[in-house]
Design a protein around this motif. Structure first.
Motif, PDB file in Angstrom:
ATOM      1  N   THR A 107       0.842  -1.196   0.000  1.00  9.49           N
ATOM      2  CA  THR A 107       0.000   0.000   0.000  1.00  9.49           C
ATOM      3  C   THR A 107       0.876   1.244   0.000  1.00  9.49           C
ATOM      4  O   THR A 107       1.959   1.270   0.609  1.00  9.49           O
ATOM      5  CB  THR A 107      -0.944   0.025   1.214  1.00  9.49           C
ATOM      6  OG1 THR A 107      -1.750   1.204   1.163  1.00  9.49           O
ATOM      7  CG2 THR A 107      -0.169   0.014   2.532  1.00  9.49           C
ATOM      8  N   HIS A 139      -3.541   3.669  -2.415  1.00 14.15           N
ATOM      9  CA  HIS A 139      -3.816   2.560  -3.306  1.00 14.15           C
ATOM     10  C   HIS A 139      -3.148   1.292  -2.777  1.00 14.15           C
ATOM     11  O   HIS A 139      -2.074   1.350  -2.155  1.00 14.15           O
ATOM     12  CB  HIS A 139      -3.307   2.859  -4.717  1.00 14.15           C
ATOM     13  CG  HIS A 139      -3.810   4.162  -5.262  1.00 14.15           C
ATOM     14  ND1 HIS A 139      -5.069   4.328  -5.750  1.00 14.15           N
ATOM     15  CD2 HIS A 139      -3.193   5.376  -5.373  1.00 14.15           C
ATOM     16  CE1 HIS A 139      -5.232   5.574  -6.155  1.00 14.15           C
ATOM     17  NE2 HIS A 139      -4.105   6.237  -5.929  1.00 14.15           N
ATOM     18  N   ASN A 140      -3.798   0.138  -3.051  1.00 17.29           N
ATOM     19  CA  ASN A 140      -3.273  -1.155  -2.612  1.00 17.29           C
ATOM     20  C   ASN A 140      -3.043  -2.067  -3.807  1.00 17.29           C
ATOM     21  O   ASN A 140      -3.697  -1.931  -4.851  1.00 17.29           O
ATOM     22  CB  ASN A 140      -4.237  -1.838  -1.648  1.00 17.29           C
ATOM     23  CG  ASN A 140      -4.456  -1.017  -0.385  1.00 17.29           C
ATOM     24  OD1 ASN A 140      -3.566  -0.306   0.054  1.00 17.29           O
ATOM     25  ND2 ASN A 140      -5.644  -1.148   0.207  1.00 17.29           N
TER      26      ASN A 140
END
Length: 545
Positions: A442, A446-447
């Motif tokens: 991450t 965002h991951n």
């Protein structure tokens, strides 16, 4: 009578008849200085009746008297000044003054005017000049406008200055000089006689942008040269300078550089760059128009009057073809300022707009699946097991974690992505000898995930174990060789080849029994004899190597 002559005197007397008009005698011209006092006799006019026998009295009178300078004593004939004379007031100061005098006979006490009783005569009086007039300007004040770009030596336009000294001779010679502290102008001619048209000529370059040169108050002085006292007069000339677009806009600095976030929405202020112009009006600062050009200039908007630069509307901010740090980091543009509402002089400076990275891209693992193996009794991976995610956003700070399984014997270093065995954890091979980890990377926004398939390599760390520590069996002494006596079974917690068990008789069989080393089946190996031996204590060994 033809022979003799005789003479006699005859006296004829002609009787005078009044049929002749009066006649003038003596001088009919005279002169006097224009400064003569009032009452000064300029001339004595004489007239008499032309009839001699019985002449009548004659009366004199002025018929024409220009400017009423004179009066005539009708009895004595003295022509005297009636008021102060002014030669310069004459229509033609260089010519004498003409007066008309009439002589009329007196009949019955009354002057009679007729062709037979009156006569006209022209009396000429020359008024001699006295230096009583200074040189005079045709106006006291003059006003001229001229552009600042007027070339050196150019006469001032539309001045229409005339200086006149109505005196004559040396009394009319005068000089001209200019009172101009800055020396920006000169006057021509320097001397003149009688009358002169005066010219003021530019003696230096002018600059409207210099506040001291926007208006000049000049004084032109005309002074007589050969008189005492020297009479003089003055006239003021106001010269107003008009601005010409002779200066280009100027930027205070340059080149310029600024920055803006790649994902900045439309209308975000990038910079405000303004120029100044020393000219005035539309030629100056208030008439400057700004324009931005160059590769990528369409991604920005500029207010052409204020010079404020903003992000232009675009469908996908932060992504190409809009502003996108990952596609293009810098824009080298040209910033132009043009005066005269965009039609005049221009100046161009360079402008660098640098994008700052925004966290608008997710991390991406180098590979979606990582594979590794480790001995079940190992405490670390050899070589090291590293997962790596990359983020095109330079400002992103990626952190790693194990999302699944929650009770994994492994842990991951959050910054480096290094996977290690947890301290004190015991690795045991499973049925498929494999553990699958789900790793999350991450950047705070965002991951991304990837799989790590770890194969646990079995280590021969378990000894085979029999189902029971004692087996009992009986068999008839006459059993044939090969008859099964019993079957032993051992198991091994290891796996693979480490769990492949071989059986063997260690002792006690006395060659009477054999064992299948794979199945563990004990069989009669030779003929048995109850009488010789009826009990056997056989020690069987199970080996996983």
């Amino acid at each position: 009578d033809g022979a003799l002559n005789s003479t006699a005197h005859v006296e004829v007397k002609v009787v005078d008849v009044q049929n002749s008009p009066p006649t003038f005698s003596g001088a009919l011209s005279g002169s006097l200085s224009e400064d003569a006092p009032v009452g000064t006799v300029a001339l004595v006019i004489k007239a008499r009746d032309a009839d001699r026998a019985q002449p009548r009295d004659v009366k004199l009178e002025l018929i024409t008297n220009p400017l009423d300078f004179f009066w005539l004593d009708s009895d004595s004939g003295e022509l005297k000044t009636a008021k102060p004379l002014d030669r310069e007031a004459l229509a033609d100061p260089s010519s004498p003054l003409n007066l008309t005098v009439r002589a009329s006979e007196i009949v019955n006490g009354v002057p009679v005017v007729s062709d037979l009783t009156s006569t006209l005569a022209t009396v000429t009086i020359t008024i001699k000049d006295v230096n009583d007039e200074p040189p005079r300007f045709n106006r006291r004040e003059y006003s001229v406008e001229l552009p600042e770009s007027l070339p050196f030596g150019t006469p001032l336009p539309n001045l229409d200055m005339v200086v006149t000294d109505t005196d004559v001779g040396l009394n009319s010679v005068f000089s001209l000089r200019l009172s101009d502290e800055m020396g920006a102008f000169i006057v021509e001619p320097s001397t003149a006689t009688g009358s002169a048209t005066v010219t003021l000529r530019l003696n230096s370059s002018l600059d409207y942008e210099d506040p001291n040169q926007r208006k000049f108050i000049l004084e032109v002085i005309a002074e007589e040269l050969h008189t005492s006292p020297r009479l003089s007069s003055k006239a003021s000339v106001t010269v107003s300078l008009t601005d010409v677009n002779d200066n280009a806009p100027q930027f205070a600095d340059g080149p310029y550089s600024t920055s803006v976030a790649e994902a900045a929405p439309a209308g975000t202020r990038v910079a405000a760059i303004r120029a100044t112009d020393r000219d005035t009006g539309r030629f100056g600062t208030e008439g400057i128009v700004y324009h931005l050009s160059g590769n990528g200039a369409e991604l920005f908007s500029v207010d052409n009057r204020s010079g404020v630069i903003t992000v232009a509307p675009c469908a996908t901010p932060g992504q190409a073809p809009c502003l996108d740090y990952e596609t293009r980091k810098d824009y080298f543009l040209q910033y132009k300022a043009t005066d005269d509402d965009g039609a005049g002089q221009m100046t161009v400076v360079s402008l660098q707009i640098s994008l700052t990275d925004s966290n608008d891209n997710p991390p991406v693992f180098v590979t979606p699946v990582y594979r590794a193996s480790i001995d079940e009794d190992a405490v670390k991976f050899e070589p090291e097991l590293l997962v790596q995610a990359r983020d095109v956003d330079t400002t992103s700070d990626i952190r790693y974690s194990i999302a699944y399984p929650p009770d994994s014997p492994f842990w991951i270093e959050p910054v480096t992505g290094k996977i290690s065995v947890r301290g004190g954890a015991i690795l045991n091979s499973t049925d498929d000898n494999r553990i699958v980890l789900t790793i999350v990377a991450t950047d705070g926004v965002h991951n991304a995930t990837c799989k790590v398939e770890i194969t646990i390599r079995d280590v021969n760390n378990h000894a085979p174990a029999f189902d029971t520590d004692k087996y009992d069996a009986s068999i008839a002494e006459d059993s044939a060789i090969g008859t099964e006596v019993a079957a032993v079974r051992a198991s091994d917690l290891d796996s693979g080849v480490n769990a492949e068990i071989k059986y063997g008789i260690q002792k006690g069989a006395l060659d009477s029994f054999t064992i299948d080393n794979v199945t563990g089946v004990v069989a009669v190996g030779s003929k048995l004899d109850y009488d010789r031996r009826n009990t056997y204590r056989i020690q069987i060994i199970a080996t996983d190597m």
